[in-house]
Design an enzyme around this catalytic site. Structure first.
Site, PDB file in Angstrom:
ATOM      1  N   HIS A 168       0.846  -1.195   0.000  1.00 35.44           N
ATOM      2  CA  HIS A 168       0.000   0.000   0.000  1.00 35.44           C
ATOM      3  C   HIS A 168       0.885   1.248   0.000  1.00 35.44           C
ATOM      4  O   HIS A 168       2.049   1.186   0.423  1.00 35.44           O
ATOM      5  CB  HIS A 168      -0.859   0.048   1.274  1.00 35.44           C
ATOM      6  CG  HIS A 168      -1.988  -0.926   1.302  1.00 35.44           C
ATOM      7  ND1 HIS A 168      -2.132  -1.880   2.284  1.00 35.44           N
ATOM      8  CD2 HIS A 168      -3.055  -1.084   0.483  1.00 35.44           C
ATOM      9  CE1 HIS A 168      -3.235  -2.583   2.066  1.00 35.44           C
ATOM     10  NE2 HIS A 168      -3.811  -2.132   0.978  1.00 35.44           N
ATOM     11  N   CYS A 255      -2.825   0.896   9.651  1.00 35.81           N
ATOM     12  CA  CYS A 255      -3.882  -0.029   9.196  1.00 35.81           C
ATOM     13  C   CYS A 255      -4.858  -0.396  10.289  1.00 35.81           C
ATOM     14  O   CYS A 255      -5.965  -0.823  10.016  1.00 35.81           O
ATOM     15  CB  CYS A 255      -3.308  -1.354   8.712  1.00 35.81           C
ATOM     16  SG  CYS A 255      -1.751  -1.264   7.911  1.00 35.81           S
TER      17      CYS A 255
HETATM   18  C1  CIR Z   1      -3.683  -7.498   3.776  1.00 36.05           C
HETATM   19  O1  CIR Z   1      -2.862  -8.057   3.049  1.00 36.05           O
HETATM   20  O2  CIR Z   1      -4.675  -6.922   3.333  1.00 36.05           O
HETATM   21  C2  CIR Z   1      -3.459  -7.510   5.267  1.00 36.05           C
HETATM   22  N1  CIR Z   1      -2.825  -8.729   5.641  1.00 36.05           N
HETATM   23  C3  CIR Z   1      -2.612  -6.341   5.684  1.00 36.05           C
HETATM   24  C4  CIR Z   1      -3.272  -5.022   5.423  1.00 36.05           C
HETATM   25  C5  CIR Z   1      -2.433  -3.894   5.807  1.00 36.05           C
HETATM   26  N2  CIR Z   1      -3.142  -2.672   5.620  1.00 36.05           N
HETATM   27  C6  CIR Z   1      -2.574  -1.533   5.279  1.00 36.05           C
HETATM   28  O3  CIR Z   1      -1.389  -1.497   4.977  1.00 36.05           O
HETATM   29  N3  CIR Z   1      -3.357  -0.464   5.212  1.00 36.05           N
END
Ligand code: CIR
Length: 260
Positions: A168, A255
């Protein structure tokens, strides 16, 4: 375009991790998270947000969605409106269904991103009234353009930033207000960010590029002393917390909450 107005948040929303988080999406190669440790770390995270002056709403876990504790991806909250996103990973897309119920307690204007547009709000960095939107494996051009149209409706604006390797946008960038940008990896030399004052994170501390500004404090992940020092030398008070179990799922500090 950069804006140096410092914002103030009053609220945060977090979602308790569910037992099945141990099966969340990951590319980290750090092993499976330990659920009870994750619960403890989540409580520490909530305490840190409270220390920064936020009222924290804690949502019940969603057992069918292992990654739902990373609530930042399912919604974007601004000073004027909220957006329910259309998360780009198929196994996470259903997380959006639960957001309206939650957001309507706080926002009278709630917008939405529709297919074929996809957007994870982890790809959205807010700098005043201007938003940087990563084009990633999760967020496509259509999703980003829908968001830009929504922003313009409210007198705000944004631009797209294509990503090369990061999950991201905010995996590698954090806006610390006052024109200060914590920056790592592929973003260090990106001209889109050249007007910001850079605080550059070394490659071996890249995870700490996702640190979290909240009301003048910066919450920093434990184990990244060089980055912590750089942030302190830039004049911020830091709060350090251990989020190792979330790091195992590619998740960082931002997140784990919505802040507004
Ligand atoms: C994913 O791959 O969607 C989750 N394991 C981690 C999300 C992390 N979110 C973020 O960086 N905003």
């Amino acid at each position: 375009m950069t804006i140096s107005l410092e914002r103030k948040f009053t609220n945060a929303i977090v979602r308790k991790p569910c037992p099945d988080m141990v099966n969340g999406i990951t590319s980290a190669n750090l092993g499976k998270p330990d659920y009870s440790k994750a619960l403890e770390q989540h409580l520490q995270y909530i305490s840190a947000l409270k220390e920064c002056g936020l009222n924290v709403t804690v949502l019940e876990s969603l057992n069918d969605f292992p990654d739902s504790t990373f609530i930042e991806d399912a919604a974007l909250c601004t000073s004027k409106f909220a957006v329910i996103t259309n998360p780009g990973a198929p196994e996470r897309n259903g997380e959006k269904i639960f957001m309206h119920e939650v957001l309507k307690e706080f926002f009278s204007n709630i917008e939405e991103i529709y297919s074929p547009g996809t957007l994870d709000a982890g790809d959205v960095m807010m700098a005043g009234n201007y938003f940087y939107i990563g084009i990633s494996e999760r967020t496509n051009h259509e999703g980003a353009e829908q968001l830009i149209n929504i922003l313009r409706k409210y007198g705000m604006d944004g631009t797209k930033v294509p990503l090369n390797t990061m999950l991201h946008l905010k995996t590698g960038l954090s806006y610390l207000e006052n024109n200060n940008l914590l920056v790592s990896g592929e973003f260090i030399n990106n001209p889109v960010f050249s007007e910001f004052s850079h605080i550059t994170v070394e490659e071996n501390e890249a995870y700490a590029a996702n640190s979290l500004w909240v009301n003048g404090y910066v919450i920093v992940p434990e184990g990244f002393p060089k980055t912590k020092l750089l942030i302190e030398n830039a004049g911020y008070q830091t709060i350090t917390i251990n989020v190792s179990e979330f790091q195992k799922l590619d998740g960082g500090l931002s997140c784990l909450s919505l802040r507004f």
